[in-house]
Design an enzyme around this catalytic site. Structure first.
Site, PDB file in Angstrom:
ATOM      1  N   ASP A  91       7.619   1.836  -8.584  1.00  0.00           N
ATOM      2  CA  ASP A  91       6.340   1.471  -7.981  1.00  0.00           C
ATOM      3  C   ASP A  91       6.340   0.024  -7.479  1.00  0.00           C
ATOM      4  OD1 ASP A  91       3.437   2.042  -7.538  1.00  0.00           O
ATOM      5  OD2 ASP A  91       3.201   0.429  -8.997  1.00  0.00           O
ATOM      6  N   GLU A 146       9.307   2.711  -3.750  1.00  0.00           N
ATOM      7  CA  GLU A 146       8.052   2.685  -2.996  1.00  0.00           C
ATOM      8  C   GLU A 146       7.979   1.291  -2.374  1.00  0.00           C
ATOM      9  OE1 GLU A 146       3.548   2.006  -2.687  1.00  0.00           O
ATOM     10  OE2 GLU A 146       4.509   1.566  -4.584  1.00  0.00           O
TER      11      GLU A 146
END
Length: 641
Positions: A322, A375
């Protein structure tokens, strides 16, 4: 006289020895989670728990818990060496007992912290760690794990169902707050994803976190599956069950930041241990969280060992990392004066770059067939490039540029799409600069962005027809695939973690029909090598016509490696029927219609049309050969040749 000998204290297997301290200090003790934390051992014939914690600037540390009445004077820990690890053995501690570390800071203040290496935690709103033993988990997924070592994500189908466990489906009776346990979820999700045709699930919010509304992106227990859904054994059962049913498991992983909660990593021993000391590097003003200090070997070790823990100990098949951009840029989400440049004067976090290279080299080097997925939302070069070639070493990168252009185009009234035609073809120009996964994730259906169906223009039929042609285009575009739960059946409301998906919509035909259409797209994807085996090579994709601006039609071919089963896609992004439509083709072959969005089962008109179309020598789209096909409004047609 004989030479004096240095006598080294012989350490027992469970103890923190000099080698453990040295490797941890170098950032290379990749199984440090087997030493730090709370582990069941037998000492002098007595069974108990050996506790170990890193608190380098503490004056004193004690273990408090159910077993000593939470009295900090009962079980003080002993400092081992200069690195600042404290240890103690406490006999008679039982599995399930709650505990914390009572840390006396340099200023004499007592603070109570959950164990950073705990394998289980008290259910929120409680904040204590819970004693457990995960050294004897039961695994029967040997066939999957053996096959994984030979698996290559570049040459294989990868269609991911992104899921938030707590809101995918809930018990109507409200038992366990309505949450499915890991075991219940395993059985239900396997039935669903196998029927739909997904290859993997990606699970949000697995590591322990105190606040449901963070969706698991503000972690306090990096080594503990959240207790919301059961025990560590239940969690292992879930992954084992998915593997035995040939479904892969990707976990969301958050090495970018952590919350300020008093029991968590923030100011762990009264000083910045896990975070940068300078708030201009150590804080995210936008998120109100702390940033890991990637320059500290011990912090790097904490995170790298954690990635290995989920992949090696719990058999996860990959991690979706993330907020990578927030780690790479020192000025991410910050105003002038809120950040400091690196030693070269730039805004790149050089320590985070080194961390990623180390992380990905170790994780993927030790675990062939697994994935590290970034990401990352910027144009940072070589995110999926090899570390030895200046890359970060990730397996795949989320294609955020494609996602933005695609969703913005789809929101437009079809009358105006001709003015934005290039938005749909631009992504091919950079499609091979990285190894991409196309994503329509949870981030795109929250915070007033609307669900996928409600991004579509028009009303009723038009919305569903738009979404069908959008999904067909996505499935044909180079790159692996990810779709957030609920969007496959056109959930109307934005997603909320507070309720289950609107499964009741499947009582209505339009939602059944689009779910069936997406399901058939997924199965078409899995059985056609043309859609995945050359994803990272220009030879796998060929435009037929990307310049049909006025009619807003795109046509292209996906090629298989051997050229035996290629697929021709034709996508009409306006409601105007083109009964005289003609498409150019690469060669004089027969073209078999294998998917037609206008079928009645998908909510279309269901007009009868031939299955096979023979190319004739008639110039079209700059090609010698072509064939005619009555293309419906918002029609998506896929032909095999």
């Amino acid at each position: 006289m004989g030479k004096s000998k240095t006598v080294r204290k012989k350490t027992k297997p469970y103890e923190i020895g000099e080698l453990d301290q040295y490797l941890f200090g170098q950032g290379t003790h990749y199984e440090i989670y087997k030493k730090l934390g709370a582990h069941r051992v037998t000492v002098g014939g007595k069974e108990g728990i050996y506790f170990a914690v890193w608190a380098p600037n503490a004056r004193r540390v004690a273990v408090v818990g159910d077993f000593n009445g939470w009295n900090f004077e009962k079980n003080y820990m002993e400092r081992q060496g200069e690195i600042g690890i404290y240890t103690c053995f406490i006999p008679g501690v039982k599995s399930g007992d709650l505990y914390k570390f009572c840390i006396e800071t340099a200023q004499g203040k007592r603070i109570f912290k959950a164990d950073p290496f705990a394998n289980y935690a008290e259910l929120r709103p409680g904040t204590a760690s819970r004693v457990t033993d995960i050294s004897h988990l039961v695994w029967t997924d040997e066939a999957w794990m053996k096959g994984r070592r030979e698996w290559d994500n570049k040459k294989s189908p990868l269609s991911v169902y992104e899921v938030h466990m707590g809101s995918w489906m809930r018990h109507p009776d409200g038992e366990n707050e309505g949450f499915y346990t890991y075991r219940q979820f395993a059985r239900e999700i396997v039935k669903y994803v196998k029927d739909m045709g997904y290859t993997h699930v990606e699970l949000m919010g697995i590591a322990e976190h105190p606040f449901d509304g963070s969706w698991g992106y503000q972690v306090t227990g990096y080594y503990a599956p959240t207790s919301r859904y059961g025990t560590p054994e239940d969690f292992a059962y879930m992954i084992n069950y998915l593997h035995r049913n040939r479904v892969g498991v990707i976990l969301d992983w958050v090495p970018a930041h952590f919350p300020r909660d008093a029991h968590g990593l923030s100011l762990f021993d009264g000083t910045p241990v896990f975070e940068y000391a300078d708030p201009r590097k150590g804080e995210h003003p936008e998120w109100g969280t702390k940033v890991f200090d990637y320059g500290k070997p011990e912090v790097q070790n904490f995170l790298i060992a954690n990635a290995l823990f989920w992949i090696e100990h719990y058999h996860a098949d990959g991690l979706r990392v993330d907020a990578v951009a927030s780690m790479l840029y020192l000025d991410y989400g910050k105003e002038e004066g809120q950040w400091i440049p690196n030693k070269l004067g730039g805004n790149q976090n050089l320590e985070a770059v080194a961390f990623f290279k180390h992380l990905n080299s170790v994780v993927l080097g030790r675990n062939p067939g697994t994935m590290m997925i970034a990401e990352e939302s910027t144009a940072w070069p070589k995110v999926t490039g090899a570390p030895e070639d200046g890359g970060l070493g990730f397996s795949l990168k989320w294609n955020m540029g494609w996602m933005h252009d695609f969703t913005e185009y789809m929101k437009l009234d079809p009358l105006f799409r001709k003015n934005a035609h290039y938005q749909m073809s631009f992504s091919i120009e950079y499609a091979y600069s990285e190894d991409y996964i196309l994503v329509l994730s949870h981030d795109e259906v929250v915070h007033l962005k609307r669900s996928m169906i409600n991004k579509m223009p028009g009303k009723g039929f038009d919305k569903f027809a738009n979404l069908k042609v959008a999904y067909a285009f996505m499935m044909g575009h180079p790159g692996k695939k990810l779709l957030f739960m609920g969007q496959e059946f056109a959930q109307l409301r934005e997603w909320s973690e507070e309720r289950e998906l609107d499964w009741f919509l499947l009582a209505e035909e339009p939602h059944q029909q689009i779910q069936k259409f997406y399901k058939d797209l997924l199965h078409l994807y899995k059985r056609n090598k043309a859609l995945y085996e050359l994803d990272d090579e220009p030879a796998g994709f060929e435009w037929i016509n990307k310049d049909d601006t006025f009619r807003s039609i795109f046509s292209f071919v996906r090629h298989s490696k051997e050229g035996k089963k290629n697929l021709l896609f034709v996508c009409n992004f306006t409601p105007v029927e083109r009964s005289d439509y003609r498409v150019g083709v690469p060669r004089r072959k027969q073209y078999k219609l294998v998917l037609n969005s206008d079928e009645k089962e998908y909510g279309g008109a269901g007009e009868e049309r031939p299955v096979v179309y023979k190319a004739e020598k008639k110039e079209c789209d700059g090609r010698v050969y072509s064939f005619a096909y009555p293309l419906p409004g918002y029609g998506a047609a896929i032909f095999e040749f």
